[in-house]
Write an enzyme that holds these catalytic residues in place. Structure first.
Site, PDB file in Angstrom:
ATOM      1  N   ASN A   9       0.884  -1.186   0.000  1.00  0.00           N
ATOM      2  CA  ASN A   9       0.000   0.000   0.000  1.00  0.00           C
ATOM      3  C   ASN A   9       0.909   1.219   0.000  1.00  0.00           C
ATOM      4  O   ASN A   9       1.507   1.557   1.021  1.00  0.00           O
ATOM      5  CB  ASN A   9      -0.890  -0.048   1.242  1.00  0.00           C
ATOM      6  CG  ASN A   9      -1.842   1.142   1.305  1.00  0.00           C
ATOM      7  OD1 ASN A   9      -1.750   2.073   0.495  1.00  0.00           O
ATOM      8  ND2 ASN A   9      -2.731   1.111   2.274  1.00  0.00           N
ATOM      9  N   LYS A  16       3.171   0.839   3.206  1.00  0.00           N
ATOM     10  CA  LYS A  16       2.716  -0.146   4.191  1.00  0.00           C
ATOM     11  C   LYS A  16       2.793  -1.519   3.543  1.00  0.00           C
ATOM     12  O   LYS A  16       2.244  -1.726   2.459  1.00  0.00           O
ATOM     13  CB  LYS A  16       1.264   0.138   4.587  1.00  0.00           C
ATOM     14  CG  LYS A  16       1.099   1.370   5.427  1.00  0.00           C
ATOM     15  CD  LYS A  16      -0.347   1.514   5.870  1.00  0.00           C
ATOM     16  CE  LYS A  16      -0.595   2.908   6.364  1.00  0.00           C
ATOM     17  NZ  LYS A  16      -1.973   3.333   6.203  1.00  0.00           N
ATOM     18  N   ARG A  86      -2.590  -2.035  -3.475  1.00  0.00           N
ATOM     19  CA  ARG A  86      -3.761  -1.168  -3.344  1.00  0.00           C
ATOM     20  C   ARG A  86      -3.619  -0.033  -4.359  1.00  0.00           C
ATOM     21  O   ARG A  86      -2.605   0.648  -4.398  1.00  0.00           O
ATOM     22  CB  ARG A  86      -3.819  -0.581  -1.942  1.00  0.00           C
ATOM     23  CG  ARG A  86      -4.930   0.400  -1.812  1.00  0.00           C
ATOM     24  CD  ARG A  86      -5.010   1.003  -0.436  1.00  0.00           C
ATOM     25  NE  ARG A  86      -6.110   1.939  -0.410  1.00  0.00           N
ATOM     26  CZ  ARG A  86      -6.033   3.140   0.135  1.00  0.00           C
ATOM     27  NH1 ARG A  86      -4.917   3.544   0.713  1.00  0.00           N
ATOM     28  NH2 ARG A  86      -7.083   3.928   0.111  1.00  0.00           N
ATOM     29  N   HIS A 175     -13.002   3.290  -0.360  1.00  0.00           N
ATOM     30  CA  HIS A 175     -13.029   2.307   0.742  1.00  0.00           C
ATOM     31  C   HIS A 175     -13.694   1.003   0.305  1.00  0.00           C
ATOM     32  O   HIS A 175     -14.225   0.259   1.127  1.00  0.00           O
ATOM     33  CB  HIS A 175     -13.801   2.820   1.980  1.00  0.00           C
ATOM     34  CG  HIS A 175     -13.125   3.909   2.743  1.00  0.00           C
ATOM     35  ND1 HIS A 175     -13.825   4.903   3.389  1.00  0.00           N
ATOM     36  CD2 HIS A 175     -11.826   4.176   2.968  1.00  0.00           C
ATOM     37  CE1 HIS A 175     -12.979   5.726   3.978  1.00  0.00           C
ATOM     38  NE2 HIS A 175     -11.750   5.311   3.729  1.00  0.00           N
ATOM     39  N   HIS A 203     -17.733   2.736   7.429  1.00  0.00           N
ATOM     40  CA  HIS A 203     -16.278   2.682   7.654  1.00  0.00           C
ATOM     41  C   HIS A 203     -15.874   4.035   8.244  1.00  0.00           C
ATOM     42  O   HIS A 203     -15.901   5.057   7.558  1.00  0.00           O
ATOM     43  CB  HIS A 203     -15.540   2.418   6.342  1.00  0.00           C
ATOM     44  CG  HIS A 203     -14.054   2.428   6.503  1.00  0.00           C
ATOM     45  ND1 HIS A 203     -13.270   1.294   6.398  1.00  0.00           N
ATOM     46  CD2 HIS A 203     -13.196   3.430   6.807  1.00  0.00           C
ATOM     47  CE1 HIS A 203     -12.010   1.614   6.626  1.00  0.00           C
ATOM     48  NE2 HIS A 203     -11.930   2.902   6.870  1.00  0.00           N
ATOM     49  N   GLY A 205     -12.880   5.792   9.946  1.00  0.00           N
ATOM     50  CA  GLY A 205     -11.487   5.924  10.368  1.00  0.00           C
ATOM     51  C   GLY A 205     -11.120   7.383  10.275  1.00  0.00           C
ATOM     52  O   GLY A 205     -11.951   8.242  10.559  1.00  0.00           O
ATOM     53  N   ARG A 236     -11.351  16.056   6.899  1.00  0.00           N
ATOM     54  CA  ARG A 236     -12.128  16.429   5.706  1.00  0.00           C
ATOM     55  C   ARG A 236     -13.534  16.854   6.114  1.00  0.00           C
ATOM     56  O   ARG A 236     -14.138  16.246   7.003  1.00  0.00           O
ATOM     57  CB  ARG A 236     -12.230  15.243   4.742  1.00  0.00           C
ATOM     58  CG  ARG A 236     -10.965  15.013   3.939  1.00  0.00           C
ATOM     59  CD  ARG A 236     -11.039  13.747   3.115  1.00  0.00           C
ATOM     60  NE  ARG A 236     -10.125  12.744   3.633  1.00  0.00           N
ATOM     61  CZ  ARG A 236     -10.109  11.475   3.263  1.00  0.00           C
ATOM     62  NH1 ARG A 236     -10.963  11.020   2.382  1.00  0.00           N
ATOM     63  NH2 ARG A 236      -9.226  10.641   3.781  1.00  0.00           N
ATOM     64  N   ASP A 277      -8.214  13.379  16.286  1.00  0.00           N
ATOM     65  CA  ASP A 277      -8.148  12.073  16.950  1.00  0.00           C
ATOM     66  C   ASP A 277      -9.363  11.875  17.857  1.00  0.00           C
ATOM     67  O   ASP A 277      -9.523  12.584  18.846  1.00  0.00           O
ATOM     68  CB  ASP A 277      -6.843  11.992  17.763  1.00  0.00           C
ATOM     69  CG  ASP A 277      -6.611  10.595  18.283  1.00  0.00           C
ATOM     70  OD1 ASP A 277      -7.522  10.038  18.946  1.00  0.00           O
ATOM     71  OD2 ASP A 277      -5.529  10.049  18.031  1.00  0.00           O
ATOM     72  N   MET A 278     -10.206  10.905  17.518  1.00  0.00           N
ATOM     73  CA  MET A 278     -11.458  10.718  18.259  1.00  0.00           C
ATOM     74  C   MET A 278     -11.223  10.348  19.724  1.00  0.00           C
ATOM     75  O   MET A 278     -11.996  10.733  20.595  1.00  0.00           O
ATOM     76  CB  MET A 278     -12.320   9.658  17.563  1.00  0.00           C
ATOM     77  CG  MET A 278     -13.675   9.465  18.156  1.00  0.00           C
ATOM     78  SD  MET A 278     -14.668  10.985  18.230  1.00  0.00           S
ATOM     79  CE  MET A 278     -15.456  11.001  16.626  1.00  0.00           C
ATOM     80  N   GLY A 325     -11.096   2.635  12.665  1.00  0.00           N
ATOM     81  CA  GLY A 325     -10.609   2.954  14.009  1.00  0.00           C
ATOM     82  C   GLY A 325     -11.701   3.470  14.931  1.00  0.00           C
ATOM     83  O   GLY A 325     -11.800   3.064  16.101  1.00  0.00           O
ATOM     84  N   GLU A 328     -14.841   0.741  15.117  1.00  0.00           N
ATOM     85  CA  GLU A 328     -14.522  -0.472  15.889  1.00  0.00           C
ATOM     86  C   GLU A 328     -14.344  -0.195  17.372  1.00  0.00           C
ATOM     87  O   GLU A 328     -14.483  -1.100  18.192  1.00  0.00           O
ATOM     88  CB  GLU A 328     -13.216  -1.104  15.366  1.00  0.00           C
ATOM     89  CG  GLU A 328     -13.353  -1.709  13.992  1.00  0.00           C
ATOM     90  CD  GLU A 328     -12.001  -2.005  13.356  1.00  0.00           C
ATOM     91  OE1 GLU A 328     -11.044  -2.336  14.083  1.00  0.00           O
ATOM     92  OE2 GLU A 328     -11.897  -1.906  12.119  1.00  0.00           O
ATOM     93  N   GLU A 380      -8.531  -4.752   5.171  1.00  0.00           N
ATOM     94  CA  GLU A 380      -8.403  -4.480   3.743  1.00  0.00           C
ATOM     95  C   GLU A 380      -7.230  -5.244   3.130  1.00  0.00           C
ATOM     96  O   GLU A 380      -7.290  -5.699   1.990  1.00  0.00           O
ATOM     97  CB  GLU A 380      -8.225  -2.974   3.519  1.00  0.00           C
ATOM     98  CG  GLU A 380      -9.487  -2.206   3.865  1.00  0.00           C
ATOM     99  CD  GLU A 380      -9.242  -0.725   4.064  1.00  0.00           C
ATOM    100  OE1 GLU A 380      -8.793  -0.347   5.165  1.00  0.00           O
ATOM    101  OE2 GLU A 380      -9.485   0.051   3.141  1.00  0.00           O
TER     102      GLU A 380
HETATM  103  P1  AMP Z   1      -8.098   4.557  11.189  1.00  0.00           P
HETATM  104  O1  AMP Z   1      -7.931   5.594  10.092  1.00  0.00           O
HETATM  105  O2  AMP Z   1      -9.035   3.448  10.788  1.00  0.00           O
HETATM  106  O3  AMP Z   1      -6.815   4.075  11.769  1.00  0.00           O
HETATM  107  O4  AMP Z   1      -8.856   5.324  12.391  1.00  0.00           O
HETATM  108  C1  AMP Z   1      -8.289   6.429  13.043  1.00  0.00           C
HETATM  109  C2  AMP Z   1      -9.328   7.007  14.009  1.00  0.00           C
HETATM  110  O5  AMP Z   1      -9.762   5.983  14.928  1.00  0.00           O
HETATM  111  C3  AMP Z   1      -8.787   8.153  14.866  1.00  0.00           C
HETATM  112  O6  AMP Z   1      -9.772   9.176  14.981  1.00  0.00           O
HETATM  113  C4  AMP Z   1      -8.605   7.487  16.218  1.00  0.00           C
HETATM  114  O7  AMP Z   1      -8.706   8.405  17.290  1.00  0.00           O
HETATM  115  C5  AMP Z   1      -9.788   6.533  16.232  1.00  0.00           C
HETATM  116  N1  AMP Z   1      -9.611   5.525  17.283  1.00  0.00           N
HETATM  117  C6  AMP Z   1      -8.673   4.560  17.356  1.00  0.00           C
HETATM  118  N2  AMP Z   1      -8.803   3.889  18.532  1.00  0.00           N
HETATM  119  C7  AMP Z   1      -9.845   4.446  19.197  1.00  0.00           C
HETATM  120  C8  AMP Z   1     -10.466   4.221  20.464  1.00  0.00           C
HETATM  121  N3  AMP Z   1     -10.041   3.268  21.288  1.00  0.00           N
HETATM  122  N4  AMP Z   1     -11.535   4.998  20.791  1.00  0.00           N
HETATM  123  C9  AMP Z   1     -11.973   5.966  19.967  1.00  0.00           C
HETATM  124  N5  AMP Z   1     -11.422   6.236  18.765  1.00  0.00           N
HETATM  125  C10 AMP Z   1     -10.374   5.498  18.385  1.00  0.00           C
END
Ligand code: AMP
Length: 397
Positions: A9, A16, A86, A175, A203, A205, A236, A277-278, A325, A328, A380
């Site tokens: 990727n 990656k 990818r 995606h 999805h 993330g 975004r 960052d969530m 992320g 899940e 993926e």
């Molecule tokens: P990804 O692009 O799929 O790696 O997702 C990244 C996003 O998932 C970021 O906003 C992270 O803060 C969020 N994330 C990852 N772990 C957690 C968690 N335990 N609780 C809440 N959000 C998470």
């Protein structure tokens, strides 16, 4: 041991790599970052430390060193059995993964106008792997391919037809490998053939998209001509009023600046004024940070609104599925989102929701819920590895 499958990727400054057995077992994940800079480094997932990439830190040099590492560890003998790449945009040309030859490379190149930031670097990865393994079958797997089943009414924009005819302006969706994995995994978990399974797949993330899957096929999706449309994402904006472009340009912003802000400074980051960052946002919101609270509320409302919108493309629903992320891991986001959807009869079992589906074979819906709600970790790379086997080894041309 059989030769493994290499998954590549390739991003603009990153590479990656994942390695799988032909039996779907993941052997290792490796990340090369800051490529083409003096600080280019390679990290192995789950291990501390990193190693520098020699030379100018190019994608080719990084891949070459990663292959050296894999050989040192006895994970690759001579060459992988097949390589899956990818590729972000397959336009209307690629409806499924393709064994790479000169014609396929040309076609990927000609889709670059639709994804100028992605397809050219995906090609860099393919060319590096071809140099290293000239005799190994290589397969391109497209983010857009799963959505090539969208019906016309879902992929047309309400703009003059000539934009589509002359320039290919339409909804493509992204995606796709993740949504396809959701379809296959959800069908397996629900004990149904995928061709009879209908889902809403979210999805979530750093990039976020939602897809209506009808009888195993994508029938509507929130991302469009580009991955900017749809849900509020990490940085975004997702949907905005198209009139915003004229409004902001009259305020003196150049089109490139507007594009940059909507892609890189908006979404959760722009709304909160703090971070994309969530995890951090959830923490800040708990401490009373107004921007973080606003960002989470807007994110969840937009998501709920899109879940409602996706029902227009389905005549039955086997499950709502969360992945990525956030999808899940964030019980908070799932809880707040479903709180908007009582009219659809969707409810959660809060304990199962807090367990992220791990307590209950991915199921988190409440007893009274009209539909199952699933949390499925996406994979993926596995979809790409399987495609490399199917299109590279089982059907060599
Ligand atoms: P990804 O692009 O799929 O790696 O997702 C990244 C996003 O998932 C970021 O906003 C992270 O803060 C969020 N994330 C990852 N772990 C957690 C968690 N335990 N609780 C809440 N959000 C998470």
């Amino acid at each position: 041991m059989d030769d493994p499958i290499l998954v590549v990727n390739c991003g603009s400054s990153s590479l990656k790599i994942a390695l799988f057995t032909c039996q779907d077992e993941r052997l290792i994940n490796i990340l090369a970052e800051n490529l083409s800079t003096p600080t280019a480094r390679i990290r192995i997932s789950g291990e501390s430390g990193s190693t520098p990439v020699s030379g100018g830190g190019s994608h080719y040099e990084a891949l070459n060193e990663i292959i050296g590492l894999l050989r040192q560890r006895g994970l690759i003998a001579d060459a992988p059995a097949a390589i899956g790449h990818r590729v972000v945009h397959g336009g209307e040309t690629f409806k499924e993964p393709s064994l790479i030859d000169a014609q396929v490379l040309d076609a990927i190149r000609s889709c670059s106008a639709l994804a100028p930031l992605h397809n050219p670097v995906n090609l860099v990865g393919i060319e590096a792997a071809q140099q290293l393994f000239p005799g190994t079958p290589q397969v391109a797997v497209f983010d857009t391919a799963f959505h090539q089943t969208l019906p016309e009414h879902a992929y047309w924009y309400g703009v003059p037809q000539r934009y589509y005819r002359d320039w290919g302006v339409r909804r493509y969706g992204f995606h796709g490998t993740s949504h396809q994995f959701m379809a296959e995994e959800a069908a397996r978990l629900l004990g149904k053939p995928v061709s009879e399974t209908s889902l809403i797949s979210a999805h979530l993330g750093n990039g976020c998209s939602i897809t209506a899957i009808r009888d195993g096929k994508s029938t509507d999706t929130s991302m469009g001509l580009t991955p900017l449309e749809g849900l509020v994402m990490g940085t975004r904006s997702g949907d905005v009023d198209p009139g915003l472009f004229d409004f902001l340009s009259k305020k003196g912003l150049a089109i490139e600046e507007i594009n940059r802000v909507l892609n890189r400074e908006s979404g959760l980051l722009g709304l909160s004024g703090e971070t994309n960052d969530m995890r951090t946002l959830a923490q800040l919101a708990e401490e009373g940070h107004a921007g973080a609270r606003l960002a989470i509320e807007v994110f969840c409302f937009r998501l709920a609104r899109y879940i409602g919108a996706m029902t227009a493309s389905l005549s039955s629903l086997d499950a709502l599925v969360f992945t990525g992320g956030i999808g899940e891991n964030s019980a908070l986001v799932r809880h707040k989102t479903l709180a908007h959807l009582s009219l659809l009869g969707l409810t959660l079992d809060e304990e199962r929701n807090r367990g992220n589906g791990r307590l209950s074979e991915c199921r988190i819906e409440g007893n009274a819920s009209r539909y199952p709600v699933l949390v499925i970790p996406t994979n993926e790379e596995l979809v790409i590895a399987r495609a490399a086997v199917t299109h590279g080894l089982q059907n060599p041309t």
